[in-house]
Write a protein that holds these residues in place. Structure first.
Motif, PDB file in Angstrom:
ATOM      1  N   VAL A  82       1.179  11.182  -9.360  1.00 49.62           N
ATOM      2  CA  VAL A  82       1.077  10.244  -8.249  1.00 49.62           C
ATOM      3  C   VAL A  82       0.774   8.861  -8.793  1.00 49.62           C
ATOM      4  CG1 VAL A  82      -0.050   9.733  -6.064  1.00 49.62           C
ATOM      5  CG2 VAL A  82       0.174  12.108  -6.820  1.00 49.62           C
ATOM      6  N   ALA A  83       1.615   7.885  -8.459  1.00 54.73           N
ATOM      7  CA  ALA A  83       1.420   6.490  -8.868  1.00 54.73           C
ATOM      8  C   ALA A  83       1.099   5.665  -7.628  1.00 54.73           C
ATOM      9  CB  ALA A  83       2.665   5.956  -9.564  1.00 54.73           C
ATOM     10  N   TYR A  84       0.079   4.796  -7.737  1.00 51.62           N
ATOM     11  CA  TYR A  84      -0.336   3.978  -6.594  1.00 51.62           C
ATOM     12  C   TYR A  84      -0.998   2.711  -7.123  1.00 51.62           C
ATOM     13  CZ  TYR A  84      -4.785   6.200  -7.773  1.00 51.62           C
ATOM     14  OH  TYR A  84      -5.896   6.655  -8.449  1.00 51.62           O
ATOM     15  N   PRO A  85      -1.057   1.643  -6.320  1.00 52.12           N
ATOM     16  CA  PRO A  85      -1.685   0.399  -6.785  1.00 52.12           C
ATOM     17  C   PRO A  85      -3.206   0.526  -6.770  1.00 52.12           C
ATOM     18  CG  PRO A  85      -0.887   0.142  -4.547  1.00 52.12           C
ATOM     19  CD  PRO A  85      -0.438   1.492  -5.007  1.00 52.12           C
ATOM     20  N   GLY A  86      -3.827   0.117  -7.860  1.00 51.63           N
ATOM     21  CA  GLY A  86      -5.273   0.153  -7.927  1.00 51.63           C
ATOM     22  C   GLY A  86      -5.901  -1.055  -7.260  1.00 51.63           C
ATOM     23  N   ALA A  87      -7.237  -1.078  -7.249  1.00 53.71           N
ATOM     24  CA  ALA A  87      -7.959  -2.177  -6.602  1.00 53.71           C
ATOM     25  C   ALA A  87      -7.714  -3.502  -7.299  1.00 53.71           C
ATOM     26  CB  ALA A  87      -9.453  -1.856  -6.564  1.00 53.71           C
ATOM     27  N   ASP A  88      -7.466  -3.432  -8.608  1.00 50.23           N
ATOM     28  CA  ASP A  88      -7.225  -4.659  -9.380  1.00 50.23           C
ATOM     29  C   ASP A  88      -5.752  -5.046  -9.409  1.00 50.23           C
ATOM     30  OD1 ASP A  88      -6.399  -2.506 -10.803  1.00 50.23           O
ATOM     31  OD2 ASP A  88      -7.491  -2.976 -12.655  1.00 50.23           O
ATOM     32  N   GLY A  89      -4.920  -4.316  -8.643  1.00 54.34           N
ATOM     33  CA  GLY A  89      -3.504  -4.627  -8.587  1.00 54.34           C
ATOM     34  C   GLY A  89      -2.686  -3.980  -9.674  1.00 54.34           C
ATOM     35  N   ILE A  90      -3.342  -3.236 -10.581  1.00 56.22           N
ATOM     36  CA  ILE A  90      -2.639  -2.551 -11.665  1.00 56.22           C
ATOM     37  C   ILE A  90      -2.286  -1.138 -11.201  1.00 56.22           C
ATOM     38  CG2 ILE A  90      -2.799  -1.715 -14.041  1.00 56.22           C
ATOM     39  CD1 ILE A  90      -4.729  -4.000 -14.610  1.00 56.22           C
TER      40      ILE A  90
ATOM     41  N   GLN B 267      -8.330   7.270   0.617  1.00 55.19           N
ATOM     42  CA  GLN B 267      -9.462   6.517   0.069  1.00 55.19           C
ATOM     43  C   GLN B 267      -9.011   5.236  -0.624  1.00 55.19           C
ATOM     44  OE1 GLN B 267     -11.565   9.213  -2.489  1.00 55.19           O
ATOM     45  NE2 GLN B 267     -12.228  10.555  -0.808  1.00 55.19           N
ATOM     46  N   VAL B 268      -7.859   5.273  -1.288  1.00 56.70           N
ATOM     47  CA  VAL B 268      -7.378   4.071  -2.003  1.00 56.70           C
ATOM     48  C   VAL B 268      -6.524   3.181  -1.106  1.00 56.70           C
ATOM     49  CG1 VAL B 268      -7.489   5.223  -4.236  1.00 56.70           C
ATOM     50  CG2 VAL B 268      -5.363   5.311  -2.922  1.00 56.70           C
TER      51      VAL B 268
ATOM     52  N   ASN C 241       0.833  -1.212   0.000  1.00 56.05           N
ATOM     53  CA  ASN C 241       0.000   0.000   0.000  1.00 56.05           C
ATOM     54  C   ASN C 241       0.868   1.263   0.000  1.00 56.05           C
ATOM     55  OD1 ASN C 241       0.933  -0.707   2.531  1.00 56.05           O
ATOM     56  ND2 ASN C 241      -0.835   0.114   3.621  1.00 56.05           N
ATOM     57  N   SER C 242       1.702   1.369  -1.051  1.00 52.87           N
ATOM     58  CA  SER C 242       2.608   2.506  -1.152  1.00 52.87           C
ATOM     59  C   SER C 242       2.346   3.279  -2.432  1.00 52.87           C
ATOM     60  CB  SER C 242       4.075   2.029  -1.124  1.00 52.87           C
ATOM     61  OG  SER C 242       4.336   1.176  -2.221  1.00 52.87           O
ATOM     62  N   ALA C 243       2.749   4.558  -2.399  1.00 48.92           N
ATOM     63  CA  ALA C 243       2.574   5.434  -3.556  1.00 48.92           C
ATOM     64  C   ALA C 243       3.870   6.163  -3.835  1.00 48.92           C
ATOM     65  CB  ALA C 243       1.442   6.438  -3.314  1.00 48.92           C
ATOM     66  N   GLY C 244       4.049   6.566  -5.086  1.00 52.21           N
ATOM     67  CA  GLY C 244       5.212   7.360  -5.486  1.00 52.21           C
ATOM     68  C   GLY C 244       4.755   8.671  -6.084  1.00 52.21           C
TER      69      GLY C 244
ATOM     70  N   LEU D  85      -5.132  15.531  -2.566  1.00 56.56           N
ATOM     71  CA  LEU D  85      -4.227  14.405  -2.784  1.00 56.56           C
ATOM     72  C   LEU D  85      -4.216  13.488  -1.563  1.00 56.56           C
ATOM     73  CD1 LEU D  85      -1.830  12.830  -4.042  1.00 56.56           C
ATOM     74  CD2 LEU D  85      -0.325  14.613  -3.151  1.00 56.56           C
ATOM     75  N   ALA D  86      -4.109  14.091  -0.370  1.00 52.76           N
ATOM     76  CA  ALA D  86      -4.103  13.292   0.856  1.00 52.76           C
ATOM     77  C   ALA D  86      -5.413  12.527   1.026  1.00 52.76           C
ATOM     78  CB  ALA D  86      -3.846  14.194   2.057  1.00 52.76           C
ATOM     79  N   ASP D  87      -6.538  13.182   0.721  1.00 56.51           N
ATOM     80  CA  ASP D  87      -7.834  12.510   0.814  1.00 56.51           C
ATOM     81  C   ASP D  87      -7.909  11.325  -0.142  1.00 56.51           C
ATOM     82  OD1 ASP D  87      -8.680  14.361   2.686  1.00 56.51           O
ATOM     83  OD2 ASP D  87      -9.604  15.685   1.195  1.00 56.51           O
TER      84      ASP D  87
END
Length: 448
Positions: free
Chosen positions: A32-40, A62-63, A19-22, A56-58
Protein backbone atom coordinates in the motif's frame (compact mmCIF):
# COMPACT_ATOMS: atom_id res chain seq x y z
CA UNK A 1 2.54 28.33 -41.75
CA UNK A 2 0.04 28.14 -38.97
CA UNK A 3 0.32 30.45 -35.99
CA UNK A 4 1.44 28.69 -32.82
CA UNK A 5 -1.03 28.45 -30.00
CA UNK A 6 -0.49 30.91 -27.15
CA UNK A 7 -2.24 28.75 -24.54
CA UNK A 8 -0.10 28.17 -21.44
CA UNK A 9 0.08 24.83 -19.66
CA UNK A 10 1.89 23.90 -16.45
CA UNK A 11 5.08 21.88 -16.84
CA UNK A 12 3.98 19.50 -14.10
CA UNK A 13 0.76 17.58 -13.73
CA UNK A 14 -1.49 18.91 -11.02
CA UNK A 15 -2.50 16.83 -8.00
CA UNK A 16 -6.25 16.23 -8.28
CA UNK A 17 -6.65 13.68 -5.49
CA UNK A 18 -3.97 14.39 -2.86
CA UNK A 19 -5.48 12.00 -0.30
CA UNK A 20 -5.24 8.89 -2.47
CA UNK A 21 -3.59 5.51 -2.05
CA UNK A 22 -2.47 2.75 -4.40
CA UNK A 23 -2.66 -0.95 -3.54
CA UNK A 24 -0.90 -3.80 -5.27
CA UNK A 25 -3.10 -6.77 -4.35
CA UNK A 26 -1.62 -10.25 -4.06
CA UNK A 27 -2.86 -13.62 -2.90
CA UNK A 28 -1.24 -13.42 0.55
CA UNK A 29 -0.03 -9.83 0.94
CA UNK A 30 -0.65 -6.28 -0.23
CA UNK A 31 1.64 -3.34 -0.82
CA UNK A 32 0.00 0.00 0.00
CA UNK A 33 1.43 3.37 -1.08
CA UNK A 34 0.01 6.63 0.32
CA UNK A 35 1.17 10.22 0.96
CA UNK A 36 2.74 10.76 4.35
CA UNK A 37 2.30 13.76 6.63
CA UNK A 38 5.47 15.32 5.26
CA UNK A 39 4.28 14.87 1.67
CA UNK A 40 6.68 11.98 1.00
CA UNK A 41 5.17 8.78 -0.35
CA UNK A 42 4.98 5.96 2.19
CA UNK A 43 4.77 2.23 1.44
CA UNK A 44 3.51 -0.35 3.91
CA UNK A 45 2.87 -4.08 3.60
CA UNK A 46 -0.26 -5.82 4.90
CA UNK A 47 -1.22 -9.48 4.93
CA UNK A 48 -4.34 -10.58 3.05
CA UNK A 49 -6.25 -12.18 5.92
CA UNK A 50 -9.65 -10.70 6.75
CA UNK A 51 -8.53 -9.02 9.98
CA UNK A 52 -5.60 -7.52 8.05
CA UNK A 53 -8.02 -6.03 5.53
CA UNK A 54 -9.86 -4.26 8.33
CA UNK A 55 -6.52 -3.14 9.79
CA UNK A 56 -5.65 -1.74 6.36
CA UNK A 57 -8.92 0.21 6.27
CA UNK A 58 -8.28 1.56 9.78
CA UNK A 59 -4.78 2.67 8.83
CA UNK A 60 -5.90 4.43 5.66
CA UNK A 61 -8.57 6.30 7.60
CA UNK A 62 -5.99 7.37 10.20
CA UNK A 63 -3.66 8.84 7.55
CA UNK A 64 -6.54 10.67 5.87
CA UNK A 65 -6.86 8.64 2.68
CA UNK A 66 -10.22 8.81 0.89
CA UNK A 67 -9.47 7.60 -2.66
CA UNK A 68 -8.01 4.14 -3.25
CA UNK A 69 -6.80 2.63 -6.54
CA UNK A 70 -5.93 -1.01 -7.20
CA UNK A 71 -5.71 -3.22 -10.25
CA UNK A 72 -8.17 -5.98 -11.06
CA UNK A 73 -5.95 -9.02 -10.58
CA UNK A 74 -7.78 -12.33 -10.68
CA UNK A 75 -10.33 -12.54 -7.87
CA UNK A 76 -8.08 -11.22 -5.11
CA UNK A 77 -9.38 -7.67 -5.40
CA UNK A 78 -12.99 -8.62 -4.60
CA UNK A 79 -12.68 -8.91 -0.83
CA UNK A 80 -10.46 -5.82 -0.61
CA UNK A 81 -13.03 -3.90 -2.65
CA UNK A 82 -15.92 -5.02 -0.44
CA UNK A 83 -14.15 -4.12 2.81
CA UNK A 84 -12.98 -0.69 1.62
CA UNK A 85 -16.29 0.34 0.04
CA UNK A 86 -18.25 -0.59 3.16
CA UNK A 87 -15.83 1.60 5.15
CA UNK A 88 -16.62 4.61 2.95
CA UNK A 89 -13.61 4.72 0.63
CA UNK A 90 -14.02 5.65 -3.03
CA UNK A 91 -12.35 2.69 -4.72
CA UNK A 92 -11.14 2.65 -8.33
CA UNK A 93 -10.44 -0.78 -9.80
CA UNK A 94 -8.19 -0.21 -12.80
CA UNK A 95 -7.69 -2.53 -15.73
CA UNK A 96 -3.98 -3.50 -15.83
CA UNK A 97 -3.95 -3.07 -19.62
CA UNK A 98 -4.89 0.61 -19.29
CA UNK A 99 -1.62 1.63 -17.66
CA UNK A 100 1.97 0.47 -17.79
CA UNK A 101 4.87 0.85 -15.40
CA UNK A 102 8.39 1.66 -16.53
CA UNK A 103 9.89 -1.28 -18.38
CA UNK A 104 12.02 -3.64 -16.24
CA UNK A 105 10.93 -1.81 -13.07
CA UNK A 106 7.98 -3.99 -12.11
CA UNK A 107 7.86 -4.92 -8.43
CA UNK A 108 5.03 -4.99 -5.91
CA UNK A 109 6.36 -1.82 -4.26
CA UNK A 110 6.80 0.03 -7.56
CA UNK A 111 3.36 -1.02 -8.76
CA UNK A 112 1.67 0.36 -5.65
CA UNK A 113 3.66 3.62 -5.91
CA UNK A 114 2.84 3.96 -9.61
CA UNK A 115 -0.87 3.36 -8.94
CA UNK A 116 -0.85 6.00 -6.20
CA UNK A 117 0.84 8.58 -8.41
CA UNK A 118 -1.46 8.00 -11.37
CA UNK A 119 -4.54 8.13 -9.16
CA UNK A 120 -3.38 11.31 -7.43
CA UNK A 121 -3.11 12.99 -10.85
CA UNK A 122 -6.54 11.65 -11.89
CA UNK A 123 -5.13 9.48 -14.71
CA UNK A 124 -6.78 6.17 -13.82
CA UNK A 125 -10.09 5.11 -15.31
CA UNK A 126 -12.29 2.99 -13.10
CA UNK A 127 -13.59 -0.34 -14.37
CA UNK A 128 -17.33 -0.92 -14.33
CA UNK A 129 -18.43 -2.87 -11.26
CA UNK A 130 -22.13 -3.60 -10.92
CA UNK A 131 -23.97 -3.32 -7.64
CA UNK A 132 -23.72 -6.20 -5.17
CA UNK A 133 -27.10 -7.76 -6.01
CA UNK A 134 -26.24 -7.89 -9.71
CA UNK A 135 -22.85 -9.45 -8.95
CA UNK A 136 -24.73 -12.08 -6.97
CA UNK A 137 -27.08 -12.62 -9.92
CA UNK A 138 -24.11 -12.97 -12.26
CA UNK A 139 -22.54 -15.59 -9.98
CA UNK A 140 -25.74 -17.68 -9.98
CA UNK A 141 -26.08 -17.46 -13.77
CA UNK A 142 -22.42 -18.42 -14.21
CA UNK A 143 -22.80 -21.47 -11.99
CA UNK A 144 -25.98 -22.52 -13.79
CA UNK A 145 -24.16 -22.25 -17.11
CA UNK A 146 -21.36 -24.44 -15.75
CA UNK A 147 -23.86 -27.12 -14.70
CA UNK A 148 -25.51 -26.84 -18.11
CA UNK A 149 -22.16 -27.41 -19.81
CA UNK A 150 -21.45 -30.39 -17.55
CA UNK A 151 -24.88 -31.79 -18.33
CA UNK A 152 -24.21 -31.50 -22.06
CA UNK A 153 -20.85 -33.26 -21.67
CA UNK A 154 -22.54 -36.08 -19.76
CA UNK A 155 -25.18 -36.40 -22.48
CA UNK A 156 -22.38 -36.80 -25.02
CA UNK A 157 -20.93 -39.62 -22.91
CA UNK A 158 -24.35 -41.29 -22.79
CA UNK A 159 -24.57 -41.18 -26.58
CA UNK A 160 -21.01 -42.56 -26.84
CA UNK A 161 -22.00 -45.59 -24.73
CA UNK A 162 -25.09 -46.11 -26.91
CA UNK A 163 -22.88 -46.01 -29.98
CA UNK A 164 -20.52 -48.60 -28.49
CA UNK A 165 -23.58 -50.81 -27.88
CA UNK A 166 -24.51 -50.29 -31.56
CA UNK A 167 -27.82 -48.69 -30.58
CA UNK A 168 -28.96 -46.18 -33.18
CA UNK A 169 -31.98 -44.67 -31.46
CA UNK A 170 -30.09 -41.39 -30.86
CA UNK A 171 -29.91 -40.98 -34.65
CA UNK A 172 -33.57 -41.90 -35.21
CA UNK A 173 -35.04 -39.55 -32.60
CA UNK A 174 -34.25 -35.90 -33.25
CA UNK A 175 -33.96 -34.98 -29.56
CA UNK A 176 -32.57 -37.76 -27.40
CA UNK A 177 -32.91 -35.45 -24.39
CA UNK A 178 -36.67 -35.30 -24.87
CA UNK A 179 -39.28 -37.30 -22.96
CA UNK A 180 -39.23 -40.30 -25.33
CA UNK A 181 -35.45 -40.47 -25.64
CA UNK A 182 -34.81 -40.28 -21.90
CA UNK A 183 -37.55 -42.87 -21.22
CA UNK A 184 -35.81 -45.37 -23.50
CA UNK A 185 -32.36 -44.65 -21.99
CA UNK A 186 -33.74 -45.06 -18.47
CA UNK A 187 -35.12 -48.49 -19.39
CA UNK A 188 -31.85 -49.57 -20.98
CA UNK A 189 -29.98 -48.59 -17.79
CA UNK A 190 -32.22 -50.94 -15.78
CA UNK A 191 -31.19 -53.91 -17.93
CA UNK A 192 -34.15 -54.07 -20.36
CA UNK A 193 -32.93 -55.14 -23.80
CA UNK A 194 -36.07 -56.21 -25.65
CA UNK A 195 -37.00 -53.53 -28.25
CA UNK A 196 -40.73 -54.08 -27.72
CA UNK A 197 -40.36 -53.60 -23.96
CA UNK A 198 -38.20 -50.50 -24.48
CA UNK A 199 -40.88 -48.93 -26.69
CA UNK A 200 -43.81 -49.85 -24.44
CA UNK A 201 -45.99 -46.78 -23.86
CA UNK A 202 -44.07 -44.64 -26.35
CA UNK A 203 -46.33 -42.48 -28.55
CA UNK A 204 -44.80 -43.55 -31.84
CA UNK A 205 -47.37 -41.65 -33.90
CA UNK A 206 -45.84 -38.40 -32.58
CA UNK A 207 -42.41 -39.34 -33.93
CA UNK A 208 -41.19 -39.05 -37.50
CA UNK A 209 -39.58 -42.49 -37.39
CA UNK A 210 -41.61 -45.64 -37.99
CA UNK A 211 -42.08 -48.36 -35.39
CA UNK A 212 -39.98 -50.78 -37.46
CA UNK A 213 -37.02 -48.37 -37.63
CA UNK A 214 -37.23 -47.72 -33.90
CA UNK A 215 -37.24 -51.42 -33.08
CA UNK A 216 -34.27 -52.07 -35.39
CA UNK A 217 -32.36 -49.17 -33.84
CA UNK A 218 -32.72 -50.76 -30.38
CA UNK A 219 -31.23 -54.11 -31.36
CA UNK A 220 -27.70 -53.81 -29.99
CA UNK A 221 -24.87 -55.53 -28.18
CA UNK A 222 -25.89 -55.10 -24.55
CA UNK A 223 -22.84 -55.78 -22.42
CA UNK A 224 -23.10 -55.60 -18.61
CA UNK A 225 -20.25 -53.13 -18.13
CA UNK A 226 -21.73 -50.79 -20.77
CA UNK A 227 -25.09 -50.81 -19.00
CA UNK A 228 -23.24 -49.97 -15.76
CA UNK A 229 -21.51 -47.03 -17.45
CA UNK A 230 -24.82 -45.85 -18.88
CA UNK A 231 -26.46 -46.06 -15.45
CA UNK A 232 -23.72 -43.95 -13.86
CA UNK A 233 -23.73 -41.38 -16.65
CA UNK A 234 -27.49 -41.10 -16.35
CA UNK A 235 -27.18 -40.45 -12.61
CA UNK A 236 -24.67 -37.67 -13.35
CA UNK A 237 -27.03 -36.22 -15.96
CA UNK A 238 -29.92 -36.01 -13.47
CA UNK A 239 -27.58 -34.54 -10.85
CA UNK A 240 -26.45 -31.67 -13.07
CA UNK A 241 -30.02 -31.07 -14.20
CA UNK A 242 -31.20 -30.84 -10.57
CA UNK A 243 -28.36 -28.40 -9.79
CA UNK A 244 -29.44 -26.22 -12.71
CA UNK A 245 -32.91 -26.09 -11.21
CA UNK A 246 -31.51 -25.22 -7.77
CA UNK A 247 -29.59 -22.25 -9.16
CA UNK A 248 -32.66 -21.28 -11.15
CA UNK A 249 -34.63 -21.07 -7.90
CA UNK A 250 -31.90 -18.91 -6.37
CA UNK A 251 -32.04 -16.63 -9.41
CA UNK A 252 -35.82 -16.36 -9.13
CA UNK A 253 -35.62 -15.55 -5.41
CA UNK A 254 -33.06 -12.83 -6.11
CA UNK A 255 -35.19 -11.36 -8.90
CA UNK A 256 -38.11 -11.27 -6.48
CA UNK A 257 -36.02 -9.09 -4.14
CA UNK A 258 -34.97 -6.84 -7.03
CA UNK A 259 -38.56 -6.00 -8.02
CA UNK A 260 -39.26 -2.42 -6.83
CA UNK A 261 -42.07 -2.10 -4.24
CA UNK A 262 -44.09 0.21 -6.49
CA UNK A 263 -44.01 -2.34 -9.35
CA UNK A 264 -46.05 -4.91 -7.42
CA UNK A 265 -45.22 -8.50 -6.64
CA UNK A 266 -44.70 -11.33 -9.12
CA UNK A 267 -46.19 -14.75 -8.47
CA UNK A 268 -43.45 -17.39 -8.47
CA UNK A 269 -44.84 -20.03 -10.79
CA UNK A 270 -43.55 -22.31 -13.49
CA UNK A 271 -44.33 -21.68 -17.14
CA UNK A 272 -47.59 -23.13 -18.38
CA UNK A 273 -46.16 -23.96 -21.80
CA UNK A 274 -43.54 -26.60 -22.54
CA UNK A 275 -40.06 -25.43 -21.58
CA UNK A 276 -37.44 -25.67 -24.30
CA UNK A 277 -34.15 -27.38 -23.58
CA UNK A 278 -31.93 -25.43 -21.13
CA UNK A 279 -34.52 -22.64 -20.82
CA UNK A 280 -35.77 -21.35 -17.46
CA UNK A 281 -38.76 -23.10 -15.96
CA UNK A 282 -40.00 -19.92 -14.27
CA UNK A 283 -41.46 -16.88 -15.98
CA UNK A 284 -38.29 -14.76 -15.94
CA UNK A 285 -39.75 -12.34 -18.47
CA UNK A 286 -42.32 -10.98 -16.02
CA UNK A 287 -39.65 -10.39 -13.37
CA UNK A 288 -37.43 -8.57 -15.86
CA UNK A 289 -40.27 -6.35 -17.03
CA UNK A 290 -41.01 -5.16 -13.50
CA UNK A 291 -37.34 -4.76 -12.52
CA UNK A 292 -36.27 -2.83 -15.63
CA UNK A 293 -39.54 -0.95 -16.12
CA UNK A 294 -39.70 -1.74 -19.84
CA UNK A 295 -39.99 -4.99 -21.76
CA UNK A 296 -36.55 -5.56 -23.29
CA UNK A 297 -37.61 -8.92 -24.73
CA UNK A 298 -39.61 -7.02 -27.38
CA UNK A 299 -36.29 -6.21 -29.07
CA UNK A 300 -35.61 -8.65 -31.89
CA UNK A 301 -33.05 -11.22 -30.81
CA UNK A 302 -33.15 -10.46 -27.07
CA UNK A 303 -34.84 -13.34 -25.26
CA UNK A 304 -35.27 -13.49 -21.49
CA UNK A 305 -32.04 -15.50 -21.05
CA UNK A 306 -30.07 -12.90 -23.01
CA UNK A 307 -31.54 -9.92 -21.15
CA UNK A 308 -30.93 -11.61 -17.79
CA UNK A 309 -27.29 -12.21 -18.70
CA UNK A 310 -26.77 -8.63 -19.86
CA UNK A 311 -28.26 -6.89 -16.81
CA UNK A 312 -26.32 -9.21 -14.49
CA UNK A 313 -23.17 -7.60 -15.94
CA UNK A 314 -24.26 -4.01 -16.60
CA UNK A 315 -26.83 -3.49 -13.86
CA UNK A 316 -29.50 -0.87 -14.53
CA UNK A 317 -27.59 2.32 -13.71
CA UNK A 318 -26.86 3.61 -17.19
CA UNK A 319 -25.53 6.91 -15.80
CA UNK A 320 -22.12 5.25 -15.60
CA UNK A 321 -22.01 5.70 -19.38
CA UNK A 322 -22.88 9.29 -20.41
CA UNK A 323 -24.05 8.28 -23.89
CA UNK A 324 -24.90 5.20 -25.89
CA UNK A 325 -21.53 5.66 -27.63
CA UNK A 326 -19.71 5.26 -24.32
CA UNK A 327 -21.77 2.15 -23.61
CA UNK A 328 -20.97 0.51 -26.96
CA UNK A 329 -17.30 1.46 -26.61
CA UNK A 330 -17.17 -0.24 -23.20
CA UNK A 331 -18.74 -3.31 -24.80
CA UNK A 332 -16.01 -3.23 -27.50
CA UNK A 333 -18.71 -2.91 -30.17
CA UNK A 334 -17.65 0.54 -31.42
CA UNK A 335 -14.85 1.08 -33.93
CA UNK A 336 -11.68 2.65 -32.56
CA UNK A 337 -9.85 4.31 -35.47
CA UNK A 338 -6.09 4.89 -35.50
CA UNK A 339 -5.52 8.46 -36.68
CA UNK A 340 -2.16 9.74 -37.83
CA UNK A 341 -1.60 12.94 -39.75
CA UNK A 342 -5.32 13.61 -39.74
CA UNK A 343 -6.06 10.38 -41.59
CA UNK A 344 -7.52 7.09 -40.44
CA UNK A 345 -4.77 4.52 -40.99
CA UNK A 346 -6.57 1.55 -39.46
CA UNK A 347 -8.64 0.36 -36.55
CA UNK A 348 -7.62 -1.07 -33.22
CA UNK A 349 -8.37 -4.74 -32.73
CA UNK A 350 -9.40 -5.55 -29.19
CA UNK A 351 -10.40 -8.84 -27.59
CA UNK A 352 -12.85 -8.85 -24.71
CA UNK A 353 -14.31 -11.52 -22.46
CA UNK A 354 -17.21 -9.28 -21.48
CA UNK A 355 -20.22 -11.57 -20.99
CA UNK A 356 -22.64 -8.80 -21.99
CA UNK A 357 -20.75 -8.30 -25.26
CA UNK A 358 -20.97 -12.01 -26.02
CA UNK A 359 -24.71 -11.94 -25.31
CA UNK A 360 -25.28 -9.04 -27.73
CA UNK A 361 -23.19 -10.76 -30.42
CA UNK A 362 -25.07 -14.04 -29.98
CA UNK A 363 -28.34 -12.14 -30.34
CA UNK A 364 -27.02 -10.48 -33.51
CA UNK A 365 -26.18 -13.88 -35.01
CA UNK A 366 -29.87 -14.83 -34.89
CA UNK A 367 -30.76 -11.93 -37.19
CA UNK A 368 -29.88 -13.71 -40.44
CA UNK A 369 -33.43 -15.11 -40.64
CA UNK A 370 -35.19 -12.15 -39.05
CA UNK A 371 -37.72 -10.43 -41.31
CA UNK A 372 -37.51 -7.07 -39.55
CA UNK A 373 -35.24 -4.09 -40.14
CA UNK A 374 -32.41 -5.59 -38.10
CA UNK A 375 -32.56 -8.69 -40.26
CA UNK A 376 -32.35 -6.53 -43.39
CA UNK A 377 -29.37 -4.68 -41.93
CA UNK A 378 -27.60 -7.94 -41.09
CA UNK A 379 -28.13 -9.46 -44.54
CA UNK A 380 -27.08 -6.28 -46.35
CA UNK A 381 -23.87 -5.90 -44.34
CA UNK A 382 -23.14 -9.62 -44.51
CA UNK A 383 -23.36 -9.54 -48.30
CA UNK A 384 -21.11 -6.48 -48.68
CA UNK A 385 -18.69 -6.63 -45.73
CA UNK A 386 -18.90 -10.17 -44.39
CA UNK A 387 -20.67 -11.85 -41.52
CA UNK A 388 -18.15 -10.81 -38.84
CA UNK A 389 -18.66 -7.10 -39.43
CA UNK A 390 -22.40 -7.62 -39.82
CA UNK A 391 -22.59 -9.32 -36.41
CA UNK A 392 -20.63 -6.52 -34.74
CA UNK A 393 -22.71 -3.78 -36.40
CA UNK A 394 -26.04 -5.37 -35.47
CA UNK A 395 -24.81 -6.12 -31.94
CA UNK A 396 -23.91 -2.45 -31.59
CA UNK A 397 -27.37 -1.44 -32.79
CA UNK A 398 -28.95 -3.79 -30.23
CA UNK A 399 -26.77 -2.31 -27.49
CA UNK A 400 -27.83 1.24 -28.42
CA UNK A 401 -31.51 0.26 -28.29
CA UNK A 402 -30.93 -1.49 -24.94
CA UNK A 403 -29.18 1.59 -23.52
CA UNK A 404 -31.88 4.02 -24.66
CA UNK A 405 -34.75 1.89 -23.42
CA UNK A 406 -33.21 1.40 -19.96
CA UNK A 407 -31.89 4.94 -19.48
CA UNK A 408 -34.92 6.77 -20.90
CA UNK A 409 -37.52 4.20 -19.80
CA UNK A 410 -39.11 4.15 -23.23
CA UNK A 411 -41.01 1.30 -24.83
CA UNK A 412 -39.56 -0.50 -27.81
CA UNK A 413 -40.38 1.21 -31.06
CA UNK A 414 -39.52 -0.56 -34.35
CA UNK A 415 -38.82 2.89 -35.81
CA UNK A 416 -35.63 2.91 -33.71
CA UNK A 417 -34.08 0.56 -36.22
CA UNK A 418 -35.71 1.74 -39.44
CA UNK A 419 -33.00 2.01 -42.04
CA UNK A 420 -32.57 5.37 -43.76
CA UNK A 421 -33.42 4.21 -47.26
CA UNK A 422 -32.61 7.60 -48.76
CA UNK A 423 -29.06 7.55 -47.37
CA UNK A 424 -28.58 4.00 -48.63
CA UNK A 425 -29.79 5.09 -52.09
CA UNK A 426 -27.41 8.07 -52.11
CA UNK A 427 -24.44 5.85 -51.19
CA UNK A 428 -25.33 3.42 -53.98
CA UNK A 429 -25.58 6.26 -56.52
CA UNK A 430 -22.27 7.75 -55.40
CA UNK A 431 -20.55 4.38 -55.68
CA UNK A 432 -22.07 3.82 -59.12
CA UNK A 433 -20.98 7.28 -60.31
CA UNK A 434 -17.41 6.64 -59.15
CA UNK A 435 -17.24 3.37 -61.07
CA UNK A 436 -18.67 4.92 -64.25
CA UNK A 437 -16.38 7.98 -63.92
CA UNK A 438 -13.36 5.66 -64.02
CA UNK A 439 -14.55 4.56 -67.46
CA UNK A 440 -14.95 8.14 -68.61
CA UNK A 441 -18.73 8.17 -68.50
CA UNK A 442 -21.51 9.70 -66.46
CA UNK A 443 -24.69 8.26 -65.01
CA UNK A 444 -27.88 9.93 -66.22
CA UNK A 445 -31.20 8.93 -64.67
CA UNK A 446 -34.33 9.33 -66.75
CA UNK A 447 -37.25 11.03 -65.03
CA UNK A 448 -40.27 8.77 -64.65
Amino acid sequence: MKKASTAKFPLQLGIIKPNSAGIDVGSMNMMVAYPGADGIQQVQEFDAYTDDLHALADHLQQVGVHYVAMEATGSYWLTVYDVLTTRGFEVTVANPTHYKNVDAQKTDVNDSQWLQQLHAHGLLRSSHIAEEQYRELRAYIHQRNIKQSQKSDTLNRIQKVLTEMNIKVQHIISDIEGVTGMMIIERISTGITDPAALLAGVKINQLKASKEDLERSLVGLYKPYQITLLKNHLADYHYYKSKMLEFEKEITDLLTRLVPPHAGSVAKKEKATKVRKNQYHYNIKEYLHKIVGVDLTEIDGLEENTVLTIISVTGLNMKKWPTAGHFTSWLNLAARPKISGGKVIGYQKRITNNTATQAFRMAAQTMFKNKGQLGQLYRRLSATKGSKKAIKAVARRLAVIFYNMVSKQTKYDPKMVVLDEEKIRERKLARLNREVAKLGGKVVFANN
